[in-house]
Design a protein around this motif. Sequence first.
Motif, PDB file in Angstrom:
ATOM      1  N   ARG A 148       0.826  -1.212   0.000  1.00  0.00           N
ATOM      2  CA  ARG A 148       0.000   0.000   0.000  1.00  0.00           C
ATOM      3  C   ARG A 148       0.859   1.260   0.000  1.00  0.00           C
ATOM      4  NH1 ARG A 148      -5.387  -1.164   3.747  1.00  0.00           N
ATOM      5  NH2 ARG A 148      -6.193  -2.837   2.385  1.00  0.00           N
ATOM      6  N   ALA A 149       1.876   1.263   0.837  1.00  0.00           N
ATOM      7  CA  ALA A 149       2.763   2.434   0.861  1.00  0.00           C
ATOM      8  C   ALA A 149       3.521   2.566  -0.456  1.00  0.00           C
ATOM      9  CB  ALA A 149       3.739   2.324   2.032  1.00  0.00           C
ATOM     10  N   GLY A 150       3.955   1.417  -1.010  1.00  0.00           N
ATOM     11  CA  GLY A 150       4.691   1.459  -2.264  1.00  0.00           C
ATOM     12  C   GLY A 150       3.857   1.997  -3.411  1.00  0.00           C
ATOM     13  N   LEU A 151       2.584   1.598  -3.487  1.00  0.00           N
ATOM     14  CA  LEU A 151       1.709   2.114  -4.537  1.00  0.00           C
ATOM     15  C   LEU A 151       1.533   3.616  -4.417  1.00  0.00           C
ATOM     16  CD1 LEU A 151      -0.251   1.762  -6.888  1.00  0.00           C
ATOM     17  CD2 LEU A 151      -2.056   1.251  -5.204  1.00  0.00           C
ATOM     18  N   ARG A 152       1.307   4.090  -3.223  1.00  0.00           N
ATOM     19  CA  ARG A 152       1.113   5.531  -3.029  1.00  0.00           C
ATOM     20  C   ARG A 152       2.389   6.313  -3.351  1.00  0.00           C
ATOM     21  NH1 ARG A 152      -2.425   2.738  -0.375  1.00  0.00           N
ATOM     22  NH2 ARG A 152      -4.384   3.603   0.392  1.00  0.00           N
ATOM     23  N   ALA A 153       3.530   5.794  -2.912  1.00  0.00           N
ATOM     24  CA  ALA A 153       4.787   6.464  -3.216  1.00  0.00           C
ATOM     25  C   ALA A 153       5.073   6.450  -4.717  1.00  0.00           C
ATOM     26  CB  ALA A 153       5.941   5.801  -2.457  1.00  0.00           C
ATOM     27  N   ALA A 154       4.742   5.342  -5.380  1.00  0.00           N
ATOM     28  CA  ALA A 154       4.957   5.261  -6.829  1.00  0.00           C
ATOM     29  C   ALA A 154       4.082   6.265  -7.566  1.00  0.00           C
ATOM     30  CB  ALA A 154       4.673   3.843  -7.319  1.00  0.00           C
ATOM     31  N   LEU A 155       2.848   6.448  -7.112  1.00  0.00           N
ATOM     32  CA  LEU A 155       1.966   7.424  -7.748  1.00  0.00           C
ATOM     33  C   LEU A 155       2.481   8.847  -7.529  1.00  0.00           C
ATOM     34  CD1 LEU A 155      -1.504   5.844  -6.883  1.00  0.00           C
ATOM     35  CD2 LEU A 155      -0.415   5.972  -9.135  1.00  0.00           C
ATOM     36  N   VAL A 156       2.998   9.117  -6.336  1.00  0.00           N
ATOM     37  CA  VAL A 156       3.607  10.430  -6.090  1.00  0.00           C
ATOM     38  C   VAL A 156       4.815  10.630  -6.993  1.00  0.00           C
ATOM     39  CG1 VAL A 156       4.850  11.816  -4.381  1.00  0.00           C
ATOM     40  CG2 VAL A 156       2.749  10.622  -3.736  1.00  0.00           C
ATOM     41  N   PHE A 157       5.620   9.582  -7.122  1.00  0.00           N
ATOM     42  CA  PHE A 157       6.789   9.659  -8.004  1.00  0.00           C
ATOM     43  C   PHE A 157       6.364   9.942  -9.447  1.00  0.00           C
ATOM     44  CE2 PHE A 157       9.809   7.548 -10.877  1.00  0.00           C
ATOM     45  CZ  PHE A 157      10.999   8.160 -10.497  1.00  0.00           C
ATOM     46  N   GLY A 158       5.321   9.252  -9.899  1.00  0.00           N
ATOM     47  CA  GLY A 158       4.839   9.491 -11.249  1.00  0.00           C
ATOM     48  C   GLY A 158       4.322  10.906 -11.449  1.00  0.00           C
ATOM     49  N   GLY A 159       3.571  11.406 -10.451  1.00  0.00           N
ATOM     50  CA  GLY A 159       3.072  12.767 -10.554  1.00  0.00           C
ATOM     51  C   GLY A 159       4.172  13.803 -10.610  1.00  0.00           C
ATOM     52  N   LEU A 160       5.298  13.490  -9.985  1.00  0.00           N
ATOM     53  CA  LEU A 160       6.427  14.423  -9.994  1.00  0.00           C
ATOM     54  C   LEU A 160       7.223  14.355 -11.292  1.00  0.00           C
ATOM     55  CD1 LEU A 160       7.788  13.955  -6.361  1.00  0.00           C
ATOM     56  CD2 LEU A 160       6.853  16.063  -7.297  1.00  0.00           C
ATOM     57  N   VAL A 161       7.489  13.146 -11.779  1.00  0.00           N
ATOM     58  CA  VAL A 161       8.464  13.012 -12.864  1.00  0.00           C
ATOM     59  C   VAL A 161       7.863  13.050 -14.258  1.00  0.00           C
ATOM     60  CG1 VAL A 161       9.966  11.681 -11.338  1.00  0.00           C
ATOM     61  CG2 VAL A 161       8.421  10.476 -12.900  1.00  0.00           C
ATOM     62  N   LEU A 162       6.565  12.822 -14.409  1.00  0.00           N
ATOM     63  CA  LEU A 162       5.994  12.892 -15.757  1.00  0.00           C
ATOM     64  C   LEU A 162       6.214  14.259 -16.395  1.00  0.00           C
ATOM     65  CD1 LEU A 162       2.660  10.832 -15.465  1.00  0.00           C
ATOM     66  CD2 LEU A 162       4.756  10.236 -16.709  1.00  0.00           C
ATOM     67  N   PRO A 163       5.937  15.370 -15.697  1.00  0.00           N
ATOM     68  CA  PRO A 163       6.254  16.674 -16.296  1.00  0.00           C
ATOM     69  C   PRO A 163       7.750  16.864 -16.528  1.00  0.00           C
ATOM     70  CG  PRO A 163       4.701  16.926 -14.485  1.00  0.00           C
ATOM     71  CD  PRO A 163       5.222  15.524 -14.422  1.00  0.00           C
ATOM     72  N   VAL A 164       8.586  16.275 -15.660  1.00  0.00           N
ATOM     73  CA  VAL A 164      10.034  16.403 -15.826  1.00  0.00           C
ATOM     74  C   VAL A 164      10.481  15.738 -17.125  1.00  0.00           C
ATOM     75  CG1 VAL A 164      12.263  15.701 -14.880  1.00  0.00           C
ATOM     76  CG2 VAL A 164      10.506  16.611 -13.374  1.00  0.00           C
ATOM     77  N   LEU A 165       9.910  14.577 -17.445  1.00  0.00           N
ATOM     78  CA  LEU A 165      10.272  13.891 -18.684  1.00  0.00           C
ATOM     79  C   LEU A 165       9.932  14.745 -19.900  1.00  0.00           C
ATOM     80  CD1 LEU A 165       9.069  10.263 -17.817  1.00  0.00           C
ATOM     81  CD2 LEU A 165      11.405  11.152 -17.772  1.00  0.00           C
ATOM     82  N   VAL A 166       8.756  15.366 -19.868  1.00  0.00           N
ATOM     83  CA  VAL A 166       8.356  16.235 -20.984  1.00  0.00           C
ATOM     84  C   VAL A 166       9.271  17.458 -21.040  1.00  0.00           C
ATOM     85  CG1 VAL A 166       6.485  17.607 -21.955  1.00  0.00           C
ATOM     86  CG2 VAL A 166       5.985  15.420 -20.860  1.00  0.00           C
ATOM     87  N   GLY A 167       9.539  18.049 -19.874  1.00  0.00           N
ATOM     88  CA  GLY A 167      10.416  19.218 -19.826  1.00  0.00           C
ATOM     89  C   GLY A 167      11.827  18.900 -20.283  1.00  0.00           C
ATOM     90  N   ALA A 168      12.328  17.725 -19.925  1.00  0.00           N
ATOM     91  CA  ALA A 168      13.669  17.334 -20.348  1.00  0.00           C
ATOM     92  C   ALA A 168      13.739  17.191 -21.862  1.00  0.00           C
ATOM     93  CB  ALA A 168      14.065  16.019 -19.674  1.00  0.00           C
ATOM     94  N   LEU A 169      12.690  16.635 -22.458  1.00  0.00           N
ATOM     95  CA  LEU A 169      12.648  16.499 -23.914  1.00  0.00           C
ATOM     96  C   LEU A 169      12.606  17.870 -24.585  1.00  0.00           C
ATOM     97  CD1 LEU A 169      12.424  14.556 -26.329  1.00  0.00           C
ATOM     98  CD2 LEU A 169       9.932  14.656 -26.061  1.00  0.00           C
ATOM     99  N   ALA A 170      11.817  18.777 -24.016  1.00  0.00           N
ATOM    100  CA  ALA A 170      11.686  20.110 -24.611  1.00  0.00           C
ATOM    101  C   ALA A 170      12.960  20.931 -24.469  1.00  0.00           C
ATOM    102  CB  ALA A 170      10.508  20.846 -23.959  1.00  0.00           C
ATOM    103  N   ASN A 171      13.705  20.718 -23.389  1.00  0.00           N
ATOM    104  CA  ASN A 171      14.909  21.512 -23.135  1.00  0.00           C
ATOM    105  C   ASN A 171      16.193  20.854 -23.616  1.00  0.00           C
ATOM    106  OD1 ASN A 171      14.263  24.023 -21.219  1.00  0.00           O
ATOM    107  ND2 ASN A 171      12.879  22.349 -20.652  1.00  0.00           N
TER     108      ASN A 171
END
Length: 454
Positions: free
Chosen positions: A178-201
């Motif tokens: 349960r903790a791992g799923l929640r932490a993974a979702l937080v990780f996804g919410g943080l890094v998805l925009p970073v992946l797009v930003g990294a591609l753009a920059n």
Amino acid sequence: MSWLAHEWRLLARSRLALAALALLLVLSTLAVLSGTREVARQRQTIARLAGLQQQDLTAQARKYTHGGDPGSAAYYTFHSTWDAPSPAAFLALGLRDAAPYVLRLRALALQAQLHEGESFNPELALAGRFDFAFVLVYLAPLFLIALLYDLVSGERRSGRLGTLLAMPGAGRRLWLRRAGLRAALVFGGLVLPVLVGALANGTTMAALATALLVTAAYLAVWSGLALIVATRSASSAANATALMGCWAVLTLVVPTLANAVLARAVPVHQGVELMLAQRQTVHGAWDLPPPATMEKFFRTHPEWQHTAPLPSGFHWKWYYAFQQLGDESVAPQVAAYRDGLLARQRWTARLGWLLPGVGVQAVLHRQADTDLQAQLAYQDHIADFHARLRAFYYPYLFNDARFGSQDFAAQPRFISPARSMETPVGQLLGLVLMGALALLMGAAAAGRVRPTSG
């Protein structure tokens, strides 16, 4: 993977949890957009400055079509210097938000020009601009706390804990899932925009991998800490209060106190004091006999001592001689100033081994090349260019040579410094070790959950 679908269905029933994850995704997206727009604005400023610089040089060159005075050329010609942002700067803007990244320079005393825009030590322990580093360090732990604080106490309060623990596959694995799923979702919410930003920059894979690893390590620290607190036999309110207290202490109170202690233990005078001391020496030279100034100048620059003596009245070589003497008079203070800044930087890096938030910012700022080291490197490039300017003009000044359009065109041009883009392996390893230790302690605490509060 049926357990994953089951845990997701349970989590999806909580509108508050889904709203929190959506909000985190929005905040991370806004942070990446903010950093990207700021980096784009700085690049546009540098490009616009290059065009204006060329126009200024063209206008100045017309004055020397038929020859002219080299001293006037050196005095009235401004030269642009710039420090372009790295492709990873959108993640953590660091000192680029406070220190100048463009500077117009003349062949006059350097320190007064260098410190007109004050340069401060990076206060890595304090909140800064709204960028990805800010969201990760200060906001992401709050979302983890909101998702994990009642992991066990919520089941206990509803009366389901005893039944839940009696089911096959319960115990430590249940809480870790349960903790791992929640932490993974937080990780996804943080890094998805970073992946797009990294591609753009155009961010390099090494910088992106560092950002992802830092994010995972920092979330591991807070996930482990949340598990330690949430698996106690305490109420949800007590868990939330304890975790919020940990957040305030680790991200605000202790870093701020440490920064204050560091400022007192390693005092550093501001750059403006160097500027004032240098200007005082330069202005005082007007009241000194020119031969005395030249004699002092020739002690450190003997290659010019056999040139023609000063005529009566003003002469440019006397003027530029006491400009350089002004810089040389504050050279010890400049060295002490830089040593003090670097000492603070080293202690801040050491602090990152104990405070994960400080460590995250230190790693991201170094990887993005936006920290004190990057700012001092830019100043070193400016000083090297300024030395080339002096070396170019001195033969004309001391030999009383005419200065024509071809000479004007041959002036040195500033070359933008290459990016260091180094990965701070030691600090990164410290964050990973903290994350692993916190997870191990959290897993151990999850194995001690009991159905009753007694």
